[in-house]
Design a protein around this motif. Sequence first.
Motif, PDB file in Angstrom:
ATOM      1  N   PRO A   1      -0.845   4.812 -12.690  1.00 56.38           N
ATOM      2  CA  PRO A   1      -0.160   4.693 -11.404  1.00 56.38           C
ATOM      3  C   PRO A   1       1.278   4.248 -11.599  1.00 56.38           C
ATOM      4  CG  PRO A   1      -1.605   2.815 -11.723  1.00 56.38           C
ATOM      5  CD  PRO A   1      -1.793   3.713 -12.910  1.00 56.38           C
ATOM      6  N   GLN A   2       2.128   5.171 -11.957  1.00 60.29           N
ATOM      7  CA  GLN A   2       3.534   4.823 -12.152  1.00 60.29           C
ATOM      8  C   GLN A   2       4.387   6.069 -12.016  1.00 60.29           C
ATOM      9  OE1 GLN A   2       2.929   3.238 -16.072  1.00 60.29           O
ATOM     10  NE2 GLN A   2       3.512   5.147 -17.073  1.00 60.29           N
ATOM     11  N   THR A   3       5.693   5.860 -11.720  1.00 57.51           N
ATOM     12  CA  THR A   3       6.606   6.994 -11.634  1.00 57.51           C
ATOM     13  C   THR A   3       7.130   7.284 -13.024  1.00 57.51           C
ATOM     14  OG1 THR A   3       8.536   5.588 -11.350  1.00 57.51           O
ATOM     15  CG2 THR A   3       7.378   6.252  -9.350  1.00 57.51           C
TER      16      THR A   3
ATOM     17  N   VAL B   1       1.598   1.774  -3.568  1.00 55.32           N
ATOM     18  CA  VAL B   1       0.422   2.298  -4.272  1.00 55.32           C
ATOM     19  C   VAL B   1       0.265   3.785  -3.964  1.00 55.32           C
ATOM     20  CG1 VAL B   1      -2.096   2.210  -4.409  1.00 55.32           C
ATOM     21  CG2 VAL B   1      -0.771   0.075  -4.360  1.00 55.32           C
ATOM     22  N   TYR B   2       0.439   4.142  -2.699  1.00 55.00           N
ATOM     23  CA  TYR B   2       0.318   5.550  -2.318  1.00 55.00           C
ATOM     24  C   TYR B   2       1.334   6.398  -3.072  1.00 55.00           C
ATOM     25  CZ  TYR B   2       1.285   9.718   0.447  1.00 55.00           C
ATOM     26  OH  TYR B   2       1.524  10.998   0.822  1.00 55.00           O
TER      27      TYR B   2
ATOM     28  N   THR C   1       5.958   0.799 -10.614  1.00 51.09           N
ATOM     29  CA  THR C   1       4.521   0.752 -10.877  1.00 51.09           C
ATOM     30  C   THR C   1       3.869  -0.120  -9.807  1.00 51.09           C
ATOM     31  OG1 THR C   1       4.289  -1.300 -12.116  1.00 51.09           O
ATOM     32  CG2 THR C   1       5.147   0.590 -13.322  1.00 51.09           C
ATOM     33  N   THR C   2       2.552  -0.109  -9.753  1.00 54.28           N
ATOM     34  CA  THR C   2       1.868  -0.937  -8.754  1.00 54.28           C
ATOM     35  C   THR C   2       2.055  -2.423  -9.055  1.00 54.28           C
ATOM     36  OG1 THR C   2      -0.131  -0.682 -10.061  1.00 54.28           O
ATOM     37  CG2 THR C   2       0.084   0.716  -8.121  1.00 54.28           C
TER      38      THR C   2
ATOM     39  N   VAL D   1       3.079   5.823  -5.921  1.00 52.58           N
ATOM     40  CA  VAL D   1       2.984   5.945  -7.376  1.00 52.58           C
ATOM     41  C   VAL D   1       1.660   6.564  -7.829  1.00 52.58           C
ATOM     42  CG1 VAL D   1       4.586   4.051  -7.794  1.00 52.58           C
ATOM     43  CG2 VAL D   1       2.141   3.595  -7.745  1.00 52.58           C
ATOM     44  N   THR D   2       0.679   6.621  -6.939  1.00 54.83           N
ATOM     45  CA  THR D   2      -0.542   7.338  -7.325  1.00 54.83           C
ATOM     46  C   THR D   2      -0.547   8.733  -6.727  1.00 54.83           C
ATOM     47  OG1 THR D   2      -1.685   6.446  -5.407  1.00 54.83           O
ATOM     48  CG2 THR D   2      -1.980   5.264  -7.473  1.00 54.83           C
TER      49      THR D   2
ATOM     50  N   TYR E   1       0.821  -1.212   0.000  1.00 53.92           N
ATOM     51  CA  TYR E   1       0.000   0.000   0.000  1.00 53.92           C
ATOM     52  C   TYR E   1       0.851   1.256   0.000  1.00 53.92           C
ATOM     53  CZ  TYR E   1      -4.210  -2.719   0.363  1.00 53.92           C
ATOM     54  OH  TYR E   1      -5.219  -3.575   0.080  1.00 53.92           O
TER      55      TYR E   1
ATOM     56  N   ARG F   1       3.939  10.224  -8.555  1.00 52.96           N
ATOM     57  CA  ARG F   1       3.334   9.917  -9.854  1.00 52.96           C
ATOM     58  C   ARG F   1       3.950  10.767 -10.963  1.00 52.96           C
ATOM     59  NH1 ARG F   1      -2.967   9.481 -10.465  1.00 52.96           N
ATOM     60  NH2 ARG F   1      -2.922  11.607  -9.678  1.00 52.96           N
TER      61      ARG F   1
END
Lengths: 516, 353
Positions: free
Chosen positions: B177-179, B161-162, B272-273, B164-165, B158, B169
């Motif tokens: 949802p990726q750098t 996820v936090y 990425t996630t 990259v979103t 998580y 981001r």
Amino acid sequence: MPDPTPPGPLLTMTGMTKQYPGCLANDHVSLTVERNQIHALLGENGAGKSTLVKTIYGVVKPDAGEIVWEGRKVAIQNPRHAQRLGIGMVFQHFSLFEALTVTENIALGLASANDRIGLRDRIVRISNEYGLPLDPARMVHDLSVGERQRIEIVRCLLQNPKLLIMDEPTSVLTPSEVQKLFVTLRRLAAEGCSILYISHKLQEVRSLCSHATIMRLGRTVGTCAPAEKSVKELAEIMINMPLNVLAPRPHAARAAPPRLVLDKLTIRSPHYFGSGLENISLSLAGGEILGIAGIAGNGQSELMDALSGEILADRPESVLIDGVAAGHMGPHDRRRLHACFVPEERNGHAAVPTMTLSQNAFLSGFTRQALVRFGTIDTKKTSAFATNIIKRFDVRTTGPNAQARSLSGGNLQKFLVGREILQNPAVLVINQPTWGVDAGAALAIHEAIVALAQAGAAVMIISQDLDEIFALADRIAVIAGGHVSPPIPMRDATIESIGRLMGGRTATLEEMATAR
Amino acid sequence: MPKIEPRGTESKFWRYAAPVLALLLTGVTSSLIFAAMGRPPGLTVYTFLIAPLLQQDGIQALVVKAAPLIMMGVGLSLAYRANVWNIGTDGQFTLGAICGGGVALACPDVTPWVLFPAMMIAGAIGGMLNGGLVAWLRIRFNANEILTSLMFAYITQYLLVYLVTGPWRDPQGFGFPQTALFSDNALAPRLIADTNVHIGILLAPLIAVALWFMLEKTLLGYRFRVLGQATRAAKFAGFSENRLVWIAMLISGGLAGVAGLLEATGTLGQLTTNLSPGYGFTAIIVAFLGRLNPLAVIPAGLLLALTYLGGDAAQINLGLPNAVTGIFQGILLFYLLGCDLLLLNRIRWIPAR
């Protein structure tokens, strides 16, 4: 017993055979127990006694053989079936819940809820009738081992048994408790309950039992009336060779400087129901053997761990090894100070069962034998060390690459004692040196301990076997409830005086119980 | 009726035969499942296990997939041999990628000779941080590491996820949802130009050999083995359990962290996630298939890597769901543990009465 007794023996077993993987535990064993008889089952560890009685009690299913109970052929399915037939058993290791009362523990073993009605009164009646004082309302964890054994006996007697099997009952009792137990057992036998009594304490068997069946390596090797044989003769039938005894040696003069000193050592037990150690002060000189007697569970393993450094002392000065304050040192550093240790439990404590003898030689030997080179294990030197132990202590094995668990108890113990003695310790502490060890190995271990002391080491042996301490020690102290009595010279000690000290806490509880 | 009885000693034959039998049973069972789904079993097994290797660059793809699995499997072998049950390598893998990736995103223009080593160190620290927390909880509060390490795996996921979103981001990423892509300086050095074959492929077997040596030949490795086989004997010898738990968690965590960083910089090129399709959990199967022996973990890692490629192939060519990989791995672990029964027991057939 109201039912008419049919003639003939109570129990006859013939051709009993039980094969375990890699071990024929019972090989066509026969046993006959008459009515009103106290019958001894004798044999060394691993002779097959336990397997045989577990067969009678329905715990072990035999591969072959016939059991005739009161004239009828039976196949005993399980312990409950055995109980219905009238067979009761008191195991060496009790199955009691520490946090429950005496009554609750007994109630748990009953077959049906109806049996619980009036249970408390029946416990009181039976325990009074047979001289087994018990307070039904007490919690088990407050009770001595002797009292716990009484619970197990009373639990059996509630079922009105015709045969009571007792597995090594006196190993947990003081000498005076043993005498009381014998009175109870004789009375039971006279009233019609036969007793099958398993023991390796031959003197007790001679005084208690009218008949004996002797086993060796899974076979019955003879029957006799124990009172007509001497202890030595009985032992020689058991081991099938002449019994050598330790040559007496002059007791050490206490002029040498102390090598191990305990000064007011106090330890809290890490286990909830374990014993702690309180204010233990002792001093051992070089060349001396000090015996610590006591009944199991009175703080022996805690004392062992506190000496080896597995439990650290409260103050560094409370353990002095050759004058160095070692109370805060771990086992490794204590070994550097020339102290070595043999704990009681071989499998999983003194040795790793799944590792080879070489790897086990390394376990406690790497410090003092310098078996590590640049962080790696010097396998050649380790193997040579293990081979040396095997040779010097006559360990019967296939070699240093054999797994520790493949050795018999006696051979593994010889290896483990040898591992410590060959490190030339200045201080050696052994807990139960010959527990579960055959007579030949026991003698070898005793001789090695004496030789080490004569070479100038201070040796402490912690043992439940009073005979062993009387044979080896220069002085004796008793551990009871975590306290250690002041040591006295062996010549001033008698079985009676030591027995009283071993009772320690127990005696006062007994007095309380009878006073109520 | 079959009857199971103890052998008394460990069987040498089954020590090596048990994993092979487990593989065979897995093949049979998964064929049955494929058949039940209406796919020809022969073709499916072929597509799953053989076709991926025959593809162009199939071997390259295989070793790239295997490298992180081997690195983590080796670390886990060490920990499991000491009875330290680190289940959360997936979290350590992810945190390693986050920490190393963070360095890459923060200073993309530093020369690769400085940047990449710094990222490797950051990745290792990330994994060790995650593993160290687990060790600390076990030692300080006696918290079971199976539970805590697993929970950290979810927490870390998580966190990723936090990041990259949210704060990390890519502003030019169309909201995905990726750098941002890592700079060229921050990519794992390649062994073969213009492929994904990065230094991890070299590093993984080297680490396996090094840890095998440590475990079998050194005093430290001996300590781990004694602790795993007899805790009290370890105490008797004077080995500190706490210290060994720390070391085991730091090594297995650190290796997972490095594996995560190499995955991010070697194959994905960004965070990425979807960083880890359960690599950390697959590594548990790798460790057991390799009998917790670091050298045997190498072929085990290759085999499990194949199941990922096979899953992709089965999805594309046969229209099977992606879950096939997980099912196959699950069946394999089940049979692996089950077949270990044969090590200490034998099965005898007794005629029914």
